[in-house]
Write a protein that holds these residues in place. Structure first.
Motif, PDB file in Angstrom:
ATOM      1  N   THR A 114      -8.545 -14.839  -3.332  1.00 20.64           N
ATOM      2  CA  THR A 114      -9.921 -14.377  -3.454  1.00 20.64           C
ATOM      3  C   THR A 114     -10.120 -13.600  -4.751  1.00 20.64           C
ATOM      4  OG1 THR A 114      -9.292 -12.485  -2.091  1.00 20.64           O
ATOM      5  CG2 THR A 114     -10.379 -14.295  -0.984  1.00 20.64           C
ATOM      6  N   GLY A 115      -9.182 -13.743  -5.667  1.00 26.95           N
ATOM      7  CA  GLY A 115      -9.339 -13.158  -6.993  1.00 26.95           C
ATOM      8  C   GLY A 115      -9.186 -11.641  -7.012  1.00 26.95           C
ATOM      9  N   LEU A 116      -8.669 -11.061  -5.936  1.00 22.25           N
ATOM     10  CA  LEU A 116      -8.538  -9.613  -5.885  1.00 22.25           C
ATOM     11  C   LEU A 116      -7.107  -9.192  -6.213  1.00 22.25           C
ATOM     12  CD1 LEU A 116     -10.615  -8.984  -2.650  1.00 22.25           C
ATOM     13  CD2 LEU A 116     -11.358  -8.738  -5.014  1.00 22.25           C
ATOM     14  N   LYS A 117      -6.973  -7.946  -6.634  1.00 19.76           N
ATOM     15  CA  LYS A 117      -5.683  -7.417  -7.031  1.00 19.76           C
ATOM     16  C   LYS A 117      -5.061  -6.697  -5.842  1.00 19.76           C
ATOM     17  CE  LYS A 117      -3.853  -4.369 -10.603  1.00 19.76           C
ATOM     18  NZ  LYS A 117      -3.799  -3.053  -9.976  1.00 19.76           N
ATOM     19  N   VAL A 118      -3.766  -6.942  -5.652  1.00 18.20           N
ATOM     20  CA  VAL A 118      -3.059  -6.300  -4.552  1.00 18.20           C
ATOM     21  C   VAL A 118      -2.539  -4.944  -4.995  1.00 18.20           C
ATOM     22  CG1 VAL A 118      -1.053  -6.478  -3.032  1.00 18.20           C
ATOM     23  CG2 VAL A 118      -2.374  -8.528  -3.609  1.00 18.20           C
ATOM     24  N   VAL A 119      -2.819  -3.928  -4.197  1.00 18.25           N
ATOM     25  CA  VAL A 119      -2.255  -2.599  -4.442  1.00 18.25           C
ATOM     26  C   VAL A 119      -1.391  -2.267  -3.235  1.00 18.25           C
ATOM     27  CG1 VAL A 119      -2.757  -0.143  -4.771  1.00 18.25           C
ATOM     28  CG2 VAL A 119      -4.226  -1.896  -5.823  1.00 18.25           C
ATOM     29  N   GLU A 120      -0.100  -2.076  -3.452  1.00 17.64           N
ATOM     30  CA  GLU A 120       0.804  -1.834  -2.331  1.00 17.64           C
ATOM     31  C   GLU A 120       0.779  -0.380  -1.902  1.00 17.64           C
ATOM     32  OE1 GLU A 120       4.731  -3.508  -2.959  1.00 17.64           O
ATOM     33  OE2 GLU A 120       3.955  -5.311  -1.957  1.00 17.64           O
ATOM     34  N   VAL A 121       0.831  -0.179  -0.590  1.00 13.58           N
ATOM     35  CA  VAL A 121       0.870   1.173  -0.029  1.00 13.58           C
ATOM     36  C   VAL A 121       2.196   1.344   0.694  1.00 13.58           C
ATOM     37  CG1 VAL A 121      -0.267   2.816   1.504  1.00 13.58           C
ATOM     38  CG2 VAL A 121      -1.629   1.121   0.272  1.00 13.58           C
ATOM     39  N   LYS A 122       2.828   2.468   0.458  1.00 16.90           N
ATOM     40  CA  LYS A 122       4.158   2.704   1.022  1.00 16.90           C
ATOM     41  C   LYS A 122       4.094   3.110   2.498  1.00 16.90           C
ATOM     42  CE  LYS A 122       5.417   5.528  -2.304  1.00 16.90           C
ATOM     43  NZ  LYS A 122       5.931   6.257  -3.421  1.00 16.90           N
ATOM     44  N   GLY A 123       5.235   2.971   3.164  1.00 20.81           N
ATOM     45  CA  GLY A 123       5.357   3.466   4.522  1.00 20.81           C
ATOM     46  C   GLY A 123       6.008   4.835   4.518  1.00 20.81           C
TER      47      GLY A 123
END
Lengths: 129, 491, 430
Positions: free
Chosen positions: B179-188
């Motif tokens: 969907t053309g969006l950027k992934v931002v990872e969130v930690k556990g």
């Protein structure tokens, strides 16, 4: 486990190496990188004449269980590509600094921040190996 | 029965056929000679019905399945597939109805779709449901397109980021990319929940939303779920619920009430439709009233006169596939829900969670639990056995289970746990089965220390032993090729 | 078990769920026993006209073809339909071999070099073709699609690509087709999508078209009808780069729209760019031939945010149905089904054309479906047919209003001469 990190090369944090040969630079992936990936089964390299930009992807490398972009450690024009790798990727695992070289570049001068062998060895160890 | 079965092409004899077709009862028309295929289907096999049936029956026997054994396969929910569901989906008014026939001629099918929309909405706490998506990943795709459409509709053009926990299924980041969006990872955090500080640092006016599986991929219910939703909502972001693990919380919690704005349901996991060796699935989606106008269509609506009709939501993102979703799967899910009712569904989750915890407590002293907590429908353990040689890996334990007649658990997922071993018993397995499985796991742990070679060699009782995946990928043979196959044999 | 776990009650297992939200009421119908539920299901099912209870001329993307009894017998084997995705090759050789045979049969049928293990349906296979083309032909952001591609497929294509910076064009003008689409191809075009037989049933002679498209640096995707390939020109023969199809006609029931089968084929050189699963051949440690999922590094679980598709399932069981179907039909059966469709459809068209006020308006050659101009609105004609136990054709009023009163009629090997004569009888009486 210790990895082969030749002293005369420089290294990127994305695990590519750079060797100076006359006016040109040869680029490949490190022993650490090939070991992390495992048996390489596919590689996609740029065409001769393509321009590469430091920090940007210039190809893809795949093993059975992993897929990774190849990031350009330097900028410049691709003057040669290791065409043998299309048919057989095994040299990348066996001889990453020799027969397993990827591309040869006429540098534009632009570079990523590159590490010397000692700093790169430390960087590998930091990542738990 | 484990013997090699030739490829269907190798069983062919010229002149045979296995189907009975009518005689031509109309005059022949001229065929346009220059438009015809030239090869006369030369490669096609020629077999009789008994030859074909025997061939596929034989190869079926080289498969493991729920009907033949127990699958402790984490994240995949390999529960029993009730046989009534299969009968239901094959009733002529469902199986032979054309998707484009007049609504007046399809009231029963439309009523079933409408009711399933209502049931799923009620179970998860959403006022609107669309049954269009064909699989969970397809539902995710629909969901993120809905998020995007919702923001754009409000003139909000800068929301280009999707937050995804590091423990997420691969479909989540892949969906964001589609969907053309950027992934931002969130930690556990240390308890296996989303790290709230990291989340607070990463939300911003660029946040389109967050994709979260709860219970998460560690099999844990994120206790801070309400706060997570509040943090994401506070910057104008939306909460996407990945329903992969919804089977743990039927009648236990409604995602819509926890703060989720949108969710997909895997009908092939939670609602018992069979996996089919990899599909078809069905990925219904439900959402809040604010997002309802954007749902993919068509959906089924009930008219004032009590009749049912297809309709497109007002600002629908479009259709996800042709026609109305994987209807045959919808019939099965409807049947499942009507078999169980509200109390039965809650019992499904209670038993799934009890079974998972029973296996967890019996194994965790030998196979360390990634995070020592009460789990939901599955637990994540580690294939790190005290006293076993270093080269005994989780893969070896998994393969050894095959020799004992079990399907292996999910391994090496989630990626954040090294040597992960993810065990989901499901509610449909008896204590007797679980006890045999537990004993087997403990036996394998002893073997890992005493006779590790048995694990390295495993499996030895399956139709084939460990295969050379590198060879398959380096010299791909992807269709029948007599010479190439002969080369593989002779090497 | 509770004691072993160390809780007094199952409710104690859910303390992590916020108390205020825990154990909500579910307002659902009371549970029913199996015989009660069968009765309810039969009542719902019984309200739907269907291809068993009625004569049907409706197609438009879903067709009433013959499904041999043996197909469902195989699908009902629990070893197939209750199996998981074949990630453990040692105990999944059945599913893996069936998919490999599917890939083999589909490449034989289409003349294409490789097939993947399938997509959700024909429409989504076509949309994935567009995404692949954008990745193969880097830097080009235009997709050209002909107007006579099934409108639902064109809609799905737009859904899939809406968030990407891509222009989809070529299908704006009613009544246009292949030639008008090809005229739109330029140096920004990544892919041209054509359908043959097209939505109106016409079979196109596509020799030379692939070369024309490829000369502009674009790829050609051809959407086909697998039944037509029993007789007609294959996508491989015309040099298509990608070929996709709705596989439902290959042994899969109408199912009110799904599950169906998305067939996806392309050239070997694109194998690392395709979405979805693919099965290959290798050996096990004993040297025994074995099947395995291969080239997995393309897939979402490995590539994550660098993946080009998030597809995680395939339609494995539907691919199996089509595999058993093609094996039963064999070389002769595939051709015979196509001939029956062709000759009966042409008989129907010829008889309808004799009726005053009716005109066959599909230009050129058609296969099993054709458009007819009608003397009265399609809805009225369909109502009259319905009263005679016939499900009529697809009303073209909303898709192609410029045609006036018109419908699509589909004729297959399931439609007898007597069925056709009965249709013609009702039409003639209107």
């Amino acid at each position: 486990m210790s990895y082969n990190v030749p002293a005369e090369l420089r290294y990127s944090k994305s695990d590519e190496w750079v060797r100076v040969e006359g006016d040109e630079l040869v680029i490949g992936i490190t022993d650490f990188a090939q070991d992390q990936l495992g048996d390489i089964v596919y590689i996609e390299l740029p065409k001769v004449g393509a321009l590469i930009t430091p920090g940007e992807s210039f190809g893809v490398i795949e093993s059975v269980k992993a897929s990774s972009d190849l990031y350009a450690p330097v900028g410049g024009e691709v003057v040669a590509v290791n065409g043998d790798l299309e048919a057989s990727q095994e040299p990348i695992n066996r001889d990453p600094y020799g027969e397993g070289w990827l591309i040869r570049v006429r540098p534009s001068g632009a570079e990523e921040e590159l590490l010397d062998a000692a700093a790169y060895t430390a960087f590998c160890e930091e990542r738990g190996h | 029965m484990n013997t090699y079965e030739p490829h269907i092409y190798e069983l062919s004899t010229p002149g045979k056929h296995g189907a009975s077709l009518p005689m031509l009862d109309v005059p022949e028309s001229t065929l346009p000679a220059d438009l015809l295929r030239q090869d006369g289907l030369a490669d096609f096999p020629e077999l009789t019905e008994p030859e074909v049936v025997r061939h596929y029956t034989r190869i079926s026997q080289r498969n493991y399945s729920v009907d033949t054994g127990y699958y402790p396969l984490g994240s995949c929910t390999m529960k029993w597939n009730p046989k009534l569901n299969e009968e239901a989906a094959r009733m002529a008014g469902f199986a032979a109805a054309h998707p484009l026939q007049d609504a007046a001629d399809a009231q029963g099918a439309l009523q079933l779709i409408y009711e399933l929309q209502e049931y799923l909405g009620e179970i998860a706490g959403f006022p609107a449901v669309s049954l269009q998506p064909a699989a969970g990943a397809h539902g995710e795709f629909a969901g993120i397109l809905v998020f995007r459409a919702y923001h754009l509709d409000r003139g909000d053009h800068d929301r280009v980021e999707v937050l995804v926990p590091t423990s997420a299924h691969g479909t989540n980041p892949a969906t964001a990319a589609m969907t053309g969006l950027k992934v931002v990872e969130v930690k556990g955090d240390a308890r296996g929940n989303v790290d709230l500080d990291d989340l607070r640092a990463k939300v911003s006016p660029r946040t389109a939303g967050m994709m979260l599986t709860n219970p998460n991929t560690l099999g844990l219910f994120d206790e801070q779920i309400v706060e997570i939703c509040e943090i994401v909502h506070s910057v104008g972001g939306l909460m996407y619920g990945d329903g992969a693990n919804f089977n743990a919380i039927l009648g236990i919690a409604k995602p819509g009430e926890l703060g989720f704005d949108f969710m997909h349901y895997n009908l092939h996991k939670t609602f018992s439709t069979p996996h089919g060796g990899g599909g078809p699935g069905s990925g219904a989606v439900g959402c809040s009233a604010a997002l309802a106008p954007f749902l993919p269509g068509p959906v089924v609506v009930k008219n004032a006169d009590g009749s049912y009709a297809l309709a497109n939501p007002e600002k629908a993102i479009g259709r996800m596939k042709a026609f109305h979703g994987n209807f045959g799967m919808l019939v099965r899910a409807w049947t499942y829900i009507r078999t169980l009712g509200a109390a039965g569904l809650r019992e499904v989750s209670e038993m799934a969670v009890l079974n998972a915890n029973y296996v967890r407590v019996k194994l965790k002293d030998v196979y360390p639990q990634a995070i020592d907590r009460i789990c939901m429908h599955e637990s994540v353990l580690k294939g790190q056995i005290a006293g076993a040689p270093k080269d005994v890996r989780t893969l070896d334990i998994a393969k050894r289970l095959i020799d004992y007649g079990f399907h292996p658990p999910t391994i090496y997922f989630p990626l954040i746990v090294s040597e992960a071993l993810m065990i989901e018993p499901t509610e449909t397995e008896s204590k007797q089965t679980l006890d045999v499985f537990i004993d087997t796991m403990l036996q394998i742990a002893r073997e890992a220390v005493e006779t590790p070679e048995l694990l390295h060699a495993a499996p030895t009782t399956a139709p084939v032993r460990r295969v050379d995946e590198v060879r398959a990928a380096r010299q791909p043979i992807l269709r029948y090729d007599r010479e190439a196959i002969a080369r593989v044999r002779s090497e | 078990m509770l004691q072993a776990v160390g809780v007094a009650d199952t409710a104690d297992l859910f303390v992590d769920v916020p108390a205020a939200k825990r154990f909500p009421t579910l307002n659902l119908p009371a549970p029913l026993s199996e015989p009660e539920l069968v009765r309810e299901l039969l009542a719902l099912s019984g309200q739907n006209a269907n291809a068993h209870s009625h004569t049907i001329f409706l197609g438009a993307g879903a067709y009433n073809h013959f499904v041999p009894a043996a197909v469902d017998q195989i699908l009902r084997r629990g070893e197939f339909y209750t199996a998981y995705t074949p990630y453990q090759p040692e105990i999944s050789q059945g599913t893996l071999q069936s998919i490999f045979e599917y890939q083999s049969l589909i490449t034989s049928l289409t003349g294409m070099e490789i097939a993947n293990a399938s997509h959700y349906d024909g429409a989504t296979a076509l949309a994935e073709a567009a995404i692949m083309a954008l990745n193969v032909v880097r830097g080009r952001r235009k997709i050209v699609v002909a107007r006579n591609v099934n409108p639902q497929y064109r809609a799905v294509l737009r859904t899939y690509l809406q968030a990407l910076d891509v222009t989809i064009t070529g299908d704006e003008t009613p009544g246009t087709g292949v030639a008008e689409a090809l005229a739109q191809v330029d140096d920004q075009t990544a892919l041209v999508i054509l359908q043959s037989p097209d939505f109106m049933g016409q079979i196109h002679d596509l020799r030379g078209v692939a070369e024309q498209v490829q000369a502009q640096g674009a790829l050609l995707c051809l959407h086909f009808d697998p039944i037509a390939l029993g007789l007609f020109q294959t996508p491989g023969q015309v040099g298509a780069d990608i070929a996709t199809a709705e596989g439902q006609p290959l042994g899969i029931g109408l199912n009110f729209g799904g599950p169906y089968l998305g067939i996806f084929t392309t050239k070997q050189k694109h194998v690392h760019k395709i979405a979805g699963r693919i099965v290959g051949i290798t050996k096990d440690v004993d040297g025994q031939l074995a099947y395995v999922l291969t080239l997995r590094a393309r897939e979402q679980d490995i590539r994550r945010e660098r993946a080009t598709s998030n597809i995680c399932t395939n339609q494995a069981l539907m691919a199996l149905a089509s595999t058993v179907y093609m094996s039963l039909m064999g070389k002769q059966g595939m051709r015979r089904v196509a001939e029956l469709c062709y000759h009966r459809a042409h008989y129907a068209a010829a008889e309808i054309a004799k009726l005053p006020g009716y005109r066959v308006i599909t230009p050129g050659t058609f296969f099993k479906e054709f458009a007819v101009a009608l003397p009265r609105p399609a809805a009225e004609i369909n109502a009259a047919l319905r009263s005679q136990g016939i499900i009529g054709g697809y009303d073209l009023a909303s898709d192609e209003p410029q045609l006036g009163n018109a419908m699509l009629l589909a004729v297959t090997e399931m439609t007898s001469k007597a069925d056709i004569d009965r249709l013609v009888g009702v039409l003639g009486g209107m």
